[in-house]
Write an enzyme that holds these catalytic residues in place. Structure first.
Site, short mmCIF file in Angstrom:
data_model
loop_
_atom_site.label_atom_id
_atom_site.label_comp_id
_atom_site.label_asym_id
_atom_site.label_seq_id
_atom_site.Cartn_x
_atom_site.Cartn_y
_atom_site.Cartn_z
CG HIS A 14 -12.89 20.54 -5.93
ND1 HIS A 14 -14.09 21.19 -6.13
CD2 HIS A 14 -11.97 21.31 -6.53
CE1 HIS A 14 -13.88 22.30 -6.82
NE2 HIS A 14 -12.58 22.39 -7.08
CG HIS A 16 -7.82 22.76 -9.19
ND1 HIS A 16 -8.38 22.69 -10.44
CD2 HIS A 16 -8.83 23.06 -8.33
CE1 HIS A 16 -9.68 22.96 -10.35
NE2 HIS A 16 -9.98 23.18 -9.08
CG HIS A 194 -14.75 23.91 -11.03
ND1 HIS A 194 -14.16 22.72 -11.32
CD2 HIS A 194 -13.97 24.50 -10.08
CE1 HIS A 194 -13.06 22.58 -10.57
NE2 HIS A 194 -12.93 23.65 -9.82
CD GLU A 197 -15.11 28.62 -7.65
OE1 GLU A 197 -14.98 28.34 -8.86
OE2 GLU A 197 -14.13 28.75 -6.87
CG ASP A 275 -10.71 24.85 -5.23
OD1 ASP A 275 -10.57 24.16 -6.25
OD2 ASP A 275 -11.29 25.96 -5.23
CG ASP A 276 -6.77 25.89 -6.32
OD1 ASP A 276 -6.20 25.27 -7.22
OD2 ASP A 276 -7.96 26.28 -6.40
N1 ADE Z 1 -8.93 26.33 -11.01
C1 ADE Z 1 -8.28 26.14 -9.86
N2 ADE Z 1 -9.08 26.43 -8.82
C2 ADE Z 1 -10.27 26.81 -9.34
C3 ADE Z 1 -11.50 27.22 -8.79
N3 ADE Z 1 -11.69 27.33 -7.48
N4 ADE Z 1 -12.50 27.54 -9.64
C4 ADE Z 1 -12.32 27.46 -10.96
N5 ADE Z 1 -11.19 27.08 -11.52
C5 ADE Z 1 -10.18 26.74 -10.73
ZN ZN Z 2 -11.67 23.88 -8.16
#
Ligand code: ADE
Ligand code: ZN
Length: 336
Positions: A14, A16, A194, A197, A275-276
């Protein structure tokens, strides 16, 4: 334990790629491409990384992506991520990108896909990191726009392993994308979304029953529904959870309240992911380390999480077996 976590072979499921854009690279690309940024310098930008919720983060994340214009930019971004996680024991990555974030700004789909794909191929050759590439539809846009994007992706389909669904969750349920995902499934690609969340557990049910997902991204809110947890367990659907993301976006108020361990103890296949990472303060090993500290995870549980990452991945059985053997060899070497 930190050294053990860092060297343990792991898959990241996971991630991005736009969320790996470090401020330093953002400024370098802004200069290279003549793009104006709202912030004066790296420090000013970093100090804006203070989010109250998912939308706060997404606003900054989409603005930052404006520096990505050419195939070379996507290559550089992806290669920087691969080099970074190579030091983190990552041997396999399943990587999201958001085509619409770029095509909406006039960037050609070809530049996006080829730049990322070329870097992944080089990463496989030079760093021995295998990969699966996953374009994702932005759920704050319409299904009609997702259908246009699906058409634009057609010429690159052999490069992809799955299609995802991300962006602002509240008010944008999986049902909104029912038609486009039935086309995705007809193409033979896997489906991920997703869900749960920030959105309710009902969205996780929809992702399972309507989109027929092969994996759930996040899924935190499924702890609110015992029947849902039983269904996820029964159907062996994996969850790709992201502890530091959840902390940054206030999905949990403290890592000690993270639901991963409860779900794991129910026999659900949970995984740890970043994630990011450029926005949430840590790459994959840092996520393992901070969650392990907060939940007092044992070494055996950490090894199980690394094994889960391969079991939940979209690789062939043969490759999966080779990664489990890598873990076995690492444990043997480490304990001798
Ligand atoms: N795009 C990038 N990170 C995300 C996240 N945590 N939730 C939804 N969209 C995303
Ligand atoms: Zn994500």
């Amino acid at each position: 334990m930190n050294y053990f976590i860092q060297k343990l072979p792991k898959a990241e499921l996971h991630l991005h790629i736009e969320g790996t854009l470090e401020p330093e690279l953002m400024f370098a690309l802004a200069q290279r491409n003549g793009v104006n940024l709202k912030y004066d310098n790296v420090e000013a930008l970093r100090s804006a990384y203070n989010f109250n919720n998912l939308q706060d983060f997404l606003d900054l994340y989409y603005a930052g992506a404006a520096v990505l214009l050419h195939e070379r930019d996507f290559y550089d971004l992806t290669m920087a991520y691969l080099k970074r996680v190579h030091q983190d024991g990552v041997v396999h990555v399943e990587l999201f990108f958001d085509p619409q974030t770029h095509t909406e700004r006039g960037v050609k789909m070809e530049a996006v896909v080829k730049g990322i794909h070329h870097a992944l191929e080089d990463g496989q050759k030079w760093l021995d990191i295998s990969y699966v590439l996953i374009p994702s539809f932005l759920r704050h846009l319409s299904e009609a726009e997702a259908l246009v994007t699906w058409e634009q992706l057609q010429e690159f389909i052999p490069l992809f392993g799955a299609i995802g669904l991300d962006s602002s969750e509240k008010g944008n349920p999986p049902t909104k994308f029912d038609h486009v995902f039935s086309k995705v499934r007809e193409s033979g690609l896997k489906v991920v979304a997703h869900a749960g969340e920030e959105g309710p557990s009902a969205y996780v049910w929809e992702a399972i029953e309507l989109l027929k997902v092969d994996r759930i991204d996040h899924g935190n809110r499924c702890v609110e529904d015992v029947e849902l947890m039983a269904e996820i367990h029964r159907s062996d659907l994996a969850l790709t959870m992201c502890p530091l993301s959840n902390l940054s976006l206030k999905v949990v108020s403290d890592l000690s309240e993270h639901p991963l361990l409860e779900l794991m103890e129910r026999g659900i296949r949970v995984t740890i992911n970043s994630d990011d990472p450029a926005y949430f303060g840590g790459y994959l090993s840092e996520n393992y380390m901070q969650l392990s500290n907060a939940l007092n995870l044992t070494k055996e549980q950490i090894i199980q999480l690394a094994r889960n990452s391969f079991d939940a991945s979209f690789i062939t059985e043969k490759v999966r077996e080779s990664y489990h053997k890598k873990i076995d060899a690492f444990i043997e070497e480490y304990s001798s």
